[in-house]
Design a protein around this motif. Structure first.
Motif, PDB file in Angstrom:
ATOM      1  N   ILE A  33       0.839  -1.199   0.000  1.00 49.83           N
ATOM      2  CA  ILE A  33       0.000   0.000   0.000  1.00 49.83           C
ATOM      3  C   ILE A  33       0.873   1.248   0.000  1.00 49.83           C
ATOM      4  O   ILE A  33       0.608   2.208  -0.717  1.00 49.83           O
ATOM      5  N   ILE A  36       0.998   4.289  -2.858  1.00 49.41           N
ATOM      6  CA  ILE A  36       0.716   5.690  -2.549  1.00 49.41           C
ATOM      7  C   ILE A  36       1.946   6.572  -2.707  1.00 49.41           C
ATOM      8  O   ILE A  36       1.883   7.629  -3.338  1.00 49.41           O
ATOM      9  N   ILE A  54       1.444   4.246   6.848  1.00 52.44           N
ATOM     10  CA  ILE A  54       0.301   3.412   6.471  1.00 52.44           C
ATOM     11  C   ILE A  54      -0.293   2.757   7.714  1.00 52.44           C
ATOM     12  O   ILE A  54      -1.515   2.791   7.915  1.00 52.44           O
ATOM     13  N   LEU A 113      -7.701   5.067   6.379  1.00 51.06           N
ATOM     14  CA  LEU A 113      -7.385   4.488   5.076  1.00 51.06           C
ATOM     15  C   LEU A 113      -8.320   3.319   4.776  1.00 51.06           C
ATOM     16  O   LEU A 113      -8.446   2.403   5.587  1.00 51.06           O
ATOM     17  N   HIS A 160      -9.476  -0.142   3.763  1.00 52.58           N
ATOM     18  CA  HIS A 160      -8.753  -1.408   3.674  1.00 52.58           C
ATOM     19  C   HIS A 160      -9.650  -2.544   4.144  1.00 52.58           C
ATOM     20  O   HIS A 160     -10.750  -2.305   4.628  1.00 52.58           O
ATOM     21  N   ALA A 196      -5.872  -3.813   0.303  1.00 52.68           N
ATOM     22  CA  ALA A 196      -6.625  -2.654  -0.187  1.00 52.68           C
ATOM     23  C   ALA A 196      -6.763  -2.779  -1.690  1.00 52.68           C
ATOM     24  O   ALA A 196      -5.973  -3.459  -2.342  1.00 52.68           O
ATOM     25  N   ARG A 223      -6.479  -0.891  -5.181  1.00 51.81           N
ATOM     26  CA  ARG A 223      -5.814   0.279  -5.757  1.00 51.81           C
ATOM     27  C   ARG A 223      -6.857   1.327  -6.179  1.00 51.81           C
ATOM     28  O   ARG A 223      -6.689   2.509  -5.913  1.00 51.81           O
ATOM     29  N   THR A 255      -9.845   1.848  -4.970  1.00 54.66           N
ATOM     30  CA  THR A 255     -10.439   2.469  -3.791  1.00 54.66           C
ATOM     31  C   THR A 255      -9.488   3.473  -3.171  1.00 54.66           C
ATOM     32  O   THR A 255      -9.904   4.566  -2.763  1.00 54.66           O
ATOM     33  N   ILE A 256      -8.202   3.131  -3.102  1.00 46.29           N
ATOM     34  CA  ILE A 256      -7.199   4.049  -2.556  1.00 46.29           C
ATOM     35  C   ILE A 256      -7.119   5.317  -3.414  1.00 46.29           C
ATOM     36  O   ILE A 256      -7.087   6.431  -2.884  1.00 46.29           O
ATOM     37  N   TRP A 313     -10.093   7.434  -2.807  1.00 47.39           N
ATOM     38  CA  TRP A 313      -9.966   8.051  -1.489  1.00 47.39           C
ATOM     39  C   TRP A 313      -9.028   9.253  -1.555  1.00 47.39           C
ATOM     40  O   TRP A 313      -9.325  10.309  -0.972  1.00 47.39           O
TER      41      TRP A 313
END
Length: 82
Positions: A27, A31, A46, A55, A57, A66, A68, A70-71, A74
């Motif tokens: 993760i 990022i 993280i 975050l 997850h 997680a 990718r 969705t991250i 976000w």
């Protein structure tokens, strides 16, 4: 009659889609990038964000995962709010 379901496999054939990131280190790379000198600091960031519930997850078998997509969504939401 049986139905065949097509599933996309990751490049390594593990069965997980490329969208799934496994582990806090994975993760952090997604990022922050792969800066080796900052990796330990980024992984701690993280874990801190996960502990605070900041975050998005999920856990499977005790490991953090997680998506990718969705991250990235976000992060875009965080940018719009700033």
């Amino acid at each position: 009659m049986t139905e065949t379901v097509a599933r996309s496999l990751s490049a390594d054939g593990s069965g997980l889609p490329d969208d799934v990131i496994i582990g806090a280190e994975g993760i952090s790379i997604a990022i922050y990038g792969e800066e080796a000198g900052q990796r330990e600091t980024n992984v701690r960031r993280i874990y801190h964000a996960l502990a605070k519930g900041d975050l998005p997850h999920f856990k499977l078998g005790g490991r953090v995962h997680a998506r990718r997509s969705t991250i990235m969504a976000w992060i875009e939401k965080q940018e719009r709010a700033a």
